[in-house]
Structures are given as structure tokens and as C-alpha cells.
Design a protein around this motif. Structure first.
Motif, PDB file in Angstrom:
ATOM      1  N   TYR A  73      -9.222   1.946   2.516  1.00  0.00           N
ATOM      2  CA  TYR A  73      -8.217   1.136   2.553  1.00  0.00           C
ATOM      3  C   TYR A  73      -8.705  -0.087   1.398  1.00  0.00           C
ATOM      4  O   TYR A  73      -7.965  -0.469   0.442  1.00  0.00           O
ATOM      5  N   ASP A  99       0.550   9.398   1.168  1.00  0.00           N
ATOM      6  CA  ASP A  99      -0.407  10.549   1.521  1.00  0.00           C
ATOM      7  C   ASP A  99      -1.127  10.457   2.813  1.00  0.00           C
ATOM      8  O   ASP A  99      -1.797  11.380   3.296  1.00  0.00           O
ATOM      9  N   ASP A 100      -0.460   9.486   3.730  1.00  0.00           N
ATOM     10  CA  ASP A 100      -1.138   9.155   5.048  1.00  0.00           C
ATOM     11  C   ASP A 100      -0.619  10.341   6.058  1.00  0.00           C
ATOM     12  O   ASP A 100       0.664  10.952   5.870  1.00  0.00           O
ATOM     13  N   GLU A 101      -1.397  10.846   7.122  1.00  0.00           N
ATOM     14  CA  GLU A 101      -0.999  11.420   8.045  1.00  0.00           C
ATOM     15  C   GLU A 101      -0.986  10.577   9.383  1.00  0.00           C
ATOM     16  O   GLU A 101      -1.936   9.828   9.716  1.00  0.00           O
ATOM     17  N   ARG A 123       1.845   4.735   1.181  1.00  0.00           N
ATOM     18  CA  ARG A 123       1.236   5.587   2.321  1.00  0.00           C
ATOM     19  C   ARG A 123       1.914   6.828   2.151  1.00  0.00           C
ATOM     20  O   ARG A 123       1.886   7.486   3.381  1.00  0.00           O
ATOM     21  N   ARG A 175       0.933  -1.130   0.087  1.00  0.00           N
ATOM     22  CA  ARG A 175       0.050  -0.092   0.216  1.00  0.00           C
ATOM     23  C   ARG A 175       0.826   1.300   0.203  1.00  0.00           C
ATOM     24  O   ARG A 175       1.885   1.495   0.769  1.00  0.00           O
ATOM     25  N   SER A 199      -1.933   2.275  16.220  1.00  0.00           N
ATOM     26  CA  SER A 199      -1.104   2.334  15.041  1.00  0.00           C
ATOM     27  C   SER A 199      -0.061   1.359  15.159  1.00  0.00           C
ATOM     28  O   SER A 199       0.109   1.156  16.569  1.00  0.00           O
ATOM     29  N   PRO A 259       0.898   4.403  10.504  1.00  0.00           N
ATOM     30  CA  PRO A 259       0.027   3.461   9.863  1.00  0.00           C
ATOM     31  C   PRO A 259      -0.590   2.557  10.694  1.00  0.00           C
ATOM     32  O   PRO A 259      -0.243   2.385  11.933  1.00  0.00           O
ATOM     33  N   SER A 297     -10.593   0.206  11.707  1.00  0.00           N
ATOM     34  CA  SER A 297     -10.228   1.795  11.641  1.00  0.00           C
ATOM     35  C   SER A 297     -11.461   2.746  10.879  1.00  0.00           C
ATOM     36  O   SER A 297     -12.270   2.141  10.003  1.00  0.00           O
ATOM     37  N   GLN A 341      -8.739   1.251  -2.045  1.00  0.00           N
ATOM     38  CA  GLN A 341      -7.126   1.247  -2.752  1.00  0.00           C
ATOM     39  C   GLN A 341      -6.927  -0.498  -2.989  1.00  0.00           C
ATOM     40  O   GLN A 341      -6.049  -0.490  -3.969  1.00  0.00           O
ATOM     41  N   GLN A 362     -10.830   4.405   8.582  1.00  0.00           N
ATOM     42  CA  GLN A 362     -10.372   4.489   7.143  1.00  0.00           C
ATOM     43  C   GLN A 362     -10.155   3.285   6.456  1.00  0.00           C
ATOM     44  O   GLN A 362      -9.680   3.188   5.219  1.00  0.00           O
TER      45      GLN A 362
END
Length: 311
Positions: free
Chosen positions: A265, A243-245, A241, A239, A309, A248, A259, A268, A261
């Protein structure tokens, strides 16, 4: 009619389409095809079964089943038309589809004949109409009609619709299976192991107050677990990552499936599978397992959107 199809092997409760036409339209003799067109418009035409003598030669039913169904069909037809001739074929409709038709056409007699209760809103509407003649109003009746929780016109469960007779059973594609092994998570943490064992127990336990729906076979659970490990393997190694903030999610059922998100996920993940030309039938099966996993996670008494996380 209960029919045991030999190819593919399955058992289904069905009704004669001609009988359903009689109850809905009171038509005798030749079929008007109105309900056939309706089933097509509803998107469930593929759930019907056309049965004829060559169905025996094709290995779909036995000779005895053909004779029994033909006898039942002729008894039904000649009760209304003593001169009815023996047909070369007839169409069978799953009971669940017949119920959908009865609900859509608001035929309480058909629902009752199929063993279904008359929706409360129908009864309330009948009472309201009767009271209107007397220029009266019953507030309890009005409350039933206005209640969203009492909408029984769509009480055919999603799970039942997805298992209507006629849909081809999923068969794993060997190429997709081999591809899945290349990214499946192989190092399983103690936390994930404990989650998987709890998931298996709840999904297969005969009686479980926490579970939504019925118990399933161990093969179904193993398929769901396999898909969990595939998605977690993809999360870890494939995956994007960038663009992740923040960190993970932890590679556990709670961390990923629980999650906020998770929808992103899955989207994607499906796009990644499509880019690798994984068959749509395999993708559909994978996402079905993910829905089962999400249902399980959300059904937990302590469920809340996870912010765990990890890697």
C-alpha cells in the motif's frame, strides 16, 4: 562544546574536529584532512559546522558563544603547541558522529572520552588475544565474540542518525498541503477515532512501558494522525483495487497499517504522490509518519498481522 545555533534554532553537543584528529592520529599543527575525507565517505559530512567570526554576523551564533568557543579551541591547541596561532575558523562535529568515527576506528580511548562504554566485543577480543599468548581459551569470551546480539559497533540508533546536526528541518510545502486536503479521509468511524485517541495518548505519555522510544510533542503526533487520514482517504477513493483478491481492508489503523499488505500500500501510495508531482521532501515526511504508525501498531501487546476487511 554545546552550541545553540540561532539559524536554524537548535541545540547540539559537538566536539572540535581538530581535537578528534589529535586523539585518532596524534597530529599537531595543521589538519591532515584525513577525518574530513572519512566523514565524507561515511555520508555525514553535512553534519559538521564550520564556525568563524562572520557566523555571528550571519545570526548563527552569538558573539559570546564565538568568544567562548574560540577560547576553548585555543586552550586545547596551546596545551600541545604553545606557539599555536589564532585560527580564522574551526570545524565542529556532532558528538554522535565522533562516536561513529571512534567505533569505526576501534578507538576505545575516544569512546571513553565521549562518555560511551567500550563495546563488549572489543573487551572480549582483547581478552582472547591475551589468552592466546598463554595458549588458553575462554569459552565465555568466545561466546561473546560469536553472539550477534552483542554487536555494539552499530549501536547508534537509526533515529539518532536521522537527527544528526546539519540536516535541514522539514518545512511543509503549501501546494502539497492544499493537495493533501483534497483526498484526506473526512468521515471517521468510531473504531478509528478510538485508535487515534489511544495512539495520541501512548505517543505523548511521559512514561509508557509499551512505547518504543521517547515521548514526542503533540505537533508530531498530529502530523502522524494527519498522514494516517491522508493515506486512508487515498485507500478509499484513489487506490486501484482491480488486482486485489478479496475484500479491501477496513479503514482503521489496525486494518491498513496492521495489514500484511501495508508495504505494498505504501509503495503504491508513494507512486501515486510522485505522479502528482508532490515534492520529495513532503513524501519523505509522509513516509516517516507511516513508519511511526507502523512502529506503534507493532508495539501493541496484542499485535498480529490483520486480516480485517471493510469498505
Amino acid at each position: 562544546v554545546t552550541i545553540r545555533l540561532l539559524n536554524p534554532p537548535c541545540v547540539h553537543a559537538l566536539v572540535f574536529l581538530r581535537e578528534l584528529e589529535w586523539y585518532c592520529d596524534q597530529t599537531a599543527g595543521r589538519s591532515t584532512s584525513r577525518l574530513s575525507k572519512k566523514l565524507a565517505a561515511m555520508g555525514v559530512a553535512e553534519s559538521t559546522h564550520v564556525v568563524e567570526a562572520k557566523s555571528v554576523r550571519g545570526g548563527e551564533i552569538t558573539q559570546q558563544e564565538w568568544q567562548d568557543m574560540l577560547a576553548a579551541y585555543m586552550e586545547m591547541q596551546r596545551a600541545r603547541d604553545p606557539l599555536a596561532t589564532t585560527p580564522r575558523r574551526f570545524t565542529l562535529v556532532p558528538v554522535r558522529v565522533a562516536i561513529m568515527v571512534a567505533q569505526d576506528e576501534k578507538r576505545r580511548d575516544v569512546l571513553i572520552a565521549l562518555g560511551r562504554p567500550v563495546p563488549a566485543k572489543w573487551l572480549a577480543q582483547e581478552r582472547k588475544d591475551a589468552l592466546a599468548v598463554e595458549r588458553a581459551v575462554d569459552f565465555n569470551t568466545e561466546a561473546i565474540l560469536e553472539s550477534e546480539d552483542c554487536d555494539e559497533l552499530a549501536e547508534i540508533a537509526f533515529e539518532e542518525e536521522m537527527t544528526l546536526a546539519g540536516f535541514a528541518e522539514y518545512e511543509e510545502d503549501e501546494t502539497d498541503v492544499l493537495h493533501a486536503r483534497t483526498y484526506k479521509l473526512t468521515t471517521i468511524s468510531k473504531a478509528l477515532t478510538a485508535e487515534i485517541e489511544a495512539f495520541k495518548a501512548r505517543r505523548t505519555q511521559v512514561i509508557c512501558r509499551h512505547r518504543y522510544g521517547k515521548a514526542v510533542q503533540s505537533t508530531t503526533v498530529e502530523s502522524d494522525v494527519g498522514q494516517l487520514l491522508r493515506m486512508l482517504g487515498w485507500m478509499k477513493s484513489h487506490r486501484d483495487r482491480s488486482d486485489d483478491e478479496g475484500d479491501p481492508p477496513r479503514l482503521t489503523m489496525k486494518g491498513v497499517v496492521g495489514s500484511a499488505q501495508f508495504g505494498l500500500y505504501v509503495e503504491q501510495y508513494v507512486e501515486w504522490l510522485q505522479a502528482r508531482e508532490v515534492k520529495f521532501s513532503s513524501i519523505a515526511n509522509y513516509t516517516n509518519s507511516l513508519v511511526s504508525l507502523l512502529t506503534y501498531v507493532m508495539g501493541d501487546e496484542d499485535y498480529e498481522v490483520s486480516g480485517e476487511s471493510g469498505f
